[in-house]
Design a protein around this motif. Structure first.
Motif, PDB file in Angstrom:
ATOM      1  N   GLU A   1       0.823  -1.213   0.000  1.00 30.78           N
ATOM      2  CA  GLU A   1       0.000   0.000   0.000  1.00 30.78           C
ATOM      3  C   GLU A   1       0.854   1.257   0.000  1.00 30.78           C
ATOM      4  O   GLU A   1       0.497   2.250  -0.657  1.00 30.78           O
ATOM      5  N   ALA A   2       1.965   1.233   0.729  1.00 29.74           N
ATOM      6  CA  ALA A   2       2.842   2.403   0.790  1.00 29.74           C
ATOM      7  C   ALA A   2       3.559   2.613  -0.539  1.00 29.74           C
ATOM      8  O   ALA A   2       3.790   3.762  -0.951  1.00 29.74           O
ATOM      9  N   ARG A   3       3.915   1.530  -1.223  1.00 26.61           N
ATOM     10  CA  ARG A   3       4.515   1.677  -2.551  1.00 26.61           C
ATOM     11  C   ARG A   3       3.532   2.317  -3.515  1.00 26.61           C
ATOM     12  O   ARG A   3       3.896   3.188  -4.318  1.00 26.61           O
ATOM     13  N   GLU A   4       2.282   1.885  -3.430  1.00 25.12           N
ATOM     14  CA  GLU A   4       1.258   2.443  -4.304  1.00 25.12           C
ATOM     15  C   GLU A   4       1.040   3.931  -4.005  1.00 25.12           C
ATOM     16  O   GLU A   4       0.858   4.738  -4.910  1.00 25.12           O
ATOM     17  N   TRP A   5       1.052   4.282  -2.719  1.00 23.94           N
ATOM     18  CA  TRP A   5       0.912   5.695  -2.341  1.00 23.94           C
ATOM     19  C   TRP A   5       2.061   6.516  -2.911  1.00 23.94           C
ATOM     20  O   TRP A   5       1.855   7.623  -3.434  1.00 23.94           O
ATOM     21  N   CYS A   6       3.272   5.986  -2.811  1.00 26.25           N
ATOM     22  CA  CYS A   6       4.460   6.691  -3.302  1.00 26.25           C
ATOM     23  C   CYS A   6       4.360   6.933  -4.809  1.00 26.25           C
ATOM     24  O   CYS A   6       4.641   8.037  -5.302  1.00 26.25           O
ATOM     25  N   LEU A   7       3.952   5.913  -5.542  1.00 28.83           N
ATOM     26  CA  LEU A   7       3.798   6.065  -6.992  1.00 28.83           C
ATOM     27  C   LEU A   7       2.691   7.058  -7.310  1.00 28.83           C
ATOM     28  O   LEU A   7       2.843   7.905  -8.207  1.00 28.83           O
ATOM     29  N   ALA A   8       1.575   6.984  -6.597  1.00 26.56           N
ATOM     30  CA  ALA A   8       0.474   7.918  -6.824  1.00 26.56           C
ATOM     31  C   ALA A   8       0.914   9.352  -6.557  1.00 26.56           C
ATOM     32  O   ALA A   8       0.519  10.282  -7.274  1.00 26.56           O
ATOM     33  N   GLU A   9       1.736   9.542  -5.554  1.00 26.12           N
ATOM     34  CA  GLU A   9       2.250  10.889  -5.254  1.00 26.12           C
ATOM     35  C   GLU A   9       3.090  11.411  -6.413  1.00 26.12           C
ATOM     36  O   GLU A   9       2.996  12.584  -6.800  1.00 26.12           O
ATOM     37  N   ALA A  10       3.904  10.542  -6.998  1.00 30.31           N
ATOM     38  CA  ALA A  10       4.714  10.946  -8.155  1.00 30.31           C
ATOM     39  C   ALA A  10       3.817  11.335  -9.331  1.00 30.31           C
ATOM     40  O   ALA A  10       4.087  12.321 -10.037  1.00 30.31           O
ATOM     41  N   ILE A  11       2.752  10.586  -9.542  1.00 34.60           N
ATOM     42  CA  ILE A  11       1.824  10.885 -10.645  1.00 34.60           C
ATOM     43  C   ILE A  11       1.120  12.216 -10.405  1.00 34.60           C
ATOM     44  O   ILE A  11       0.940  13.017 -11.330  1.00 34.60           O
ATOM     45  N   ARG A  12       0.750  12.478  -9.151  1.00 29.96           N
ATOM     46  CA  ARG A  12       0.102  13.757  -8.838  1.00 29.96           C
ATOM     47  C   ARG A  12       1.044  14.929  -9.093  1.00 29.96           C
ATOM     48  O   ARG A  12       0.615  16.004  -9.519  1.00 29.96           O
ATOM     49  N   ILE A  13       2.341  14.716  -8.837  1.00 30.60           N
ATOM     50  CA  ILE A  13       3.335  15.753  -9.140  1.00 30.60           C
ATOM     51  C   ILE A  13       3.379  15.997 -10.641  1.00 30.60           C
ATOM     52  O   ILE A  13       3.362  17.144 -11.111  1.00 30.60           O
ATOM     53  N   ALA A  14       3.419  14.914 -11.405  1.00 32.23           N
ATOM     54  CA  ALA A  14       3.488  15.027 -12.867  1.00 32.23           C
ATOM     55  C   ALA A  14       2.244  15.701 -13.434  1.00 32.23           C
ATOM     56  O   ALA A  14       2.315  16.418 -14.442  1.00 32.23           O
ATOM     57  N   MET A  15       1.101  15.478 -12.795  1.00 30.02           N
ATOM     58  CA  MET A  15      -0.162  16.014 -13.297  1.00 30.02           C
ATOM     59  C   MET A  15      -0.508  17.385 -12.718  1.00 30.02           C
ATOM     60  O   MET A  15      -1.582  17.930 -12.999  1.00 30.02           O
ATOM     61  N   ALA A  16       0.395  17.947 -11.907  1.00 30.79           N
ATOM     62  CA  ALA A  16       0.115  19.252 -11.305  1.00 30.79           C
ATOM     63  C   ALA A  16      -0.052  20.336 -12.362  1.00 30.79           C
ATOM     64  O   ALA A  16      -0.750  21.327 -12.140  1.00 30.79           O
ATOM     65  N   ASP A  17       0.602  20.161 -13.513  1.00 29.03           N
ATOM     66  CA  ASP A  17       0.519  21.176 -14.575  1.00 29.03           C
ATOM     67  C   ASP A  17      -0.180  20.642 -15.824  1.00 29.03           C
ATOM     68  O   ASP A  17      -0.045  21.205 -16.908  1.00 29.03           O
ATOM     69  N   GLY A  18      -0.911  19.545 -15.707  1.00 31.79           N
ATOM     70  CA  GLY A  18      -1.636  19.026 -16.859  1.00 31.79           C
ATOM     71  C   GLY A  18      -1.612  17.502 -16.911  1.00 31.79           C
ATOM     72  O   GLY A  18      -1.007  16.848 -16.057  1.00 31.79           O
ATOM     73  N   PRO A  19      -2.262  16.915 -17.927  1.00 31.33           N
ATOM     74  CA  PRO A  19      -2.304  15.453 -18.052  1.00 31.33           C
ATOM     75  C   PRO A  19      -0.914  14.845 -18.212  1.00 31.33           C
ATOM     76  O   PRO A  19       0.045  15.531 -18.598  1.00 31.33           O
ATOM     77  N   LEU A  20      -0.826  13.555 -17.904  1.00 31.70           N
ATOM     78  CA  LEU A  20       0.458  12.846 -18.048  1.00 31.70           C
ATOM     79  C   LEU A  20       0.901  12.834 -19.511  1.00 31.70           C
ATOM     80  O   LEU A  20       0.108  12.507 -20.402  1.00 31.70           O
TER      81      LEU A  20
END
Length: 202
Positions: A150-169
């Protein structure tokens, strides 16, 4: 004349340090000892017999453990690995997109602060982005080795949210997210699921 013979285990100290004691639930001092059984005469050890093995003993609760317990990270080491690993994750995902994006940088800084590095700021972020990309891999792998699924998934999701802060992936950001998932020890199916779910919820 009274002659007293007996058996006694005598321990030899091999080392001291700090480890995570499961019984205490925190970092504690330990002593690492090896034992050997002796035949005693008037309580004086005379004849060495078999070795009784090594153990690690918590100096607080006195519980004894097998020596493999020393391979487990302490709480302090885990906290350091979390912050260091998150800094590496942030650098990888930012490089894949627009490292100059103020929104993505702000989100990245917040993620590292949330991982335990309260002093992290723009200066540290710039330094992390200037480091060679190869430095990040072992740090992220070390982080993944200490995290539950679960923590690995959270970490990856956090990275995706960073990438999507300025638009779609973008394609590059998606590839970087999949690479991060692999370094964290996740399967391809897990990575695809986390990426899709995060995209839906951002």
């Amino acid at each position: 004349m009274l002659i007293i013979w007996g058996l006694r285990v005598i321990y030899r100290m091999l080392g001291r340090g700090v480890f995570f004691c499961r019984r205490c639930g925190g970092d504690r001092d330990y002593r690492h000892r090896a034992g050997r059984r002796w035949i005693t005469f008037f309580f004086i050890p005379l004849i060495p017999l078999m070795k009784t093995g090594e153990h690690v003993q918590c100096l607080t609760c006195k519980t004894r453990y097998v020596t493999e317990v020393l391979k487990l990270p302490t709480t302090v080491e885990m906290e350091a690995a979390l912050a260091t690993g998150m800094r590496a994750v942030v650098a990888v995902i930012l490089r894949a997109g627009d490292p100059a994006s103020p929104l993505a940088r702000r989100r990245a800084i917040d993620a590292v602060i949330g991982a335990g590095d309260a002093d992290y700021d723009e200066t540290w972020l710039a330094a992390d982005l200037d480091e060679p990309a190869d430095i990040a891999r072992p740090r992220i792998a070390a982080l993944g080795a200490q995290l539950q699924v679960e923590a690995r998934e959270w970490c990856l999701a956090e990275a995706i949210r960073i990438a999507m802060a300025d638009g779609p992936l973008s394609g590059a950001e998606r590839a970087a997210a999949e690479h991060l998932a692999n370094l964290l020890g996740m399967t391809q199916a897990q990575a695809i699921g986390v990426i899709a779910l995060t995209e839906q919820n951002v």
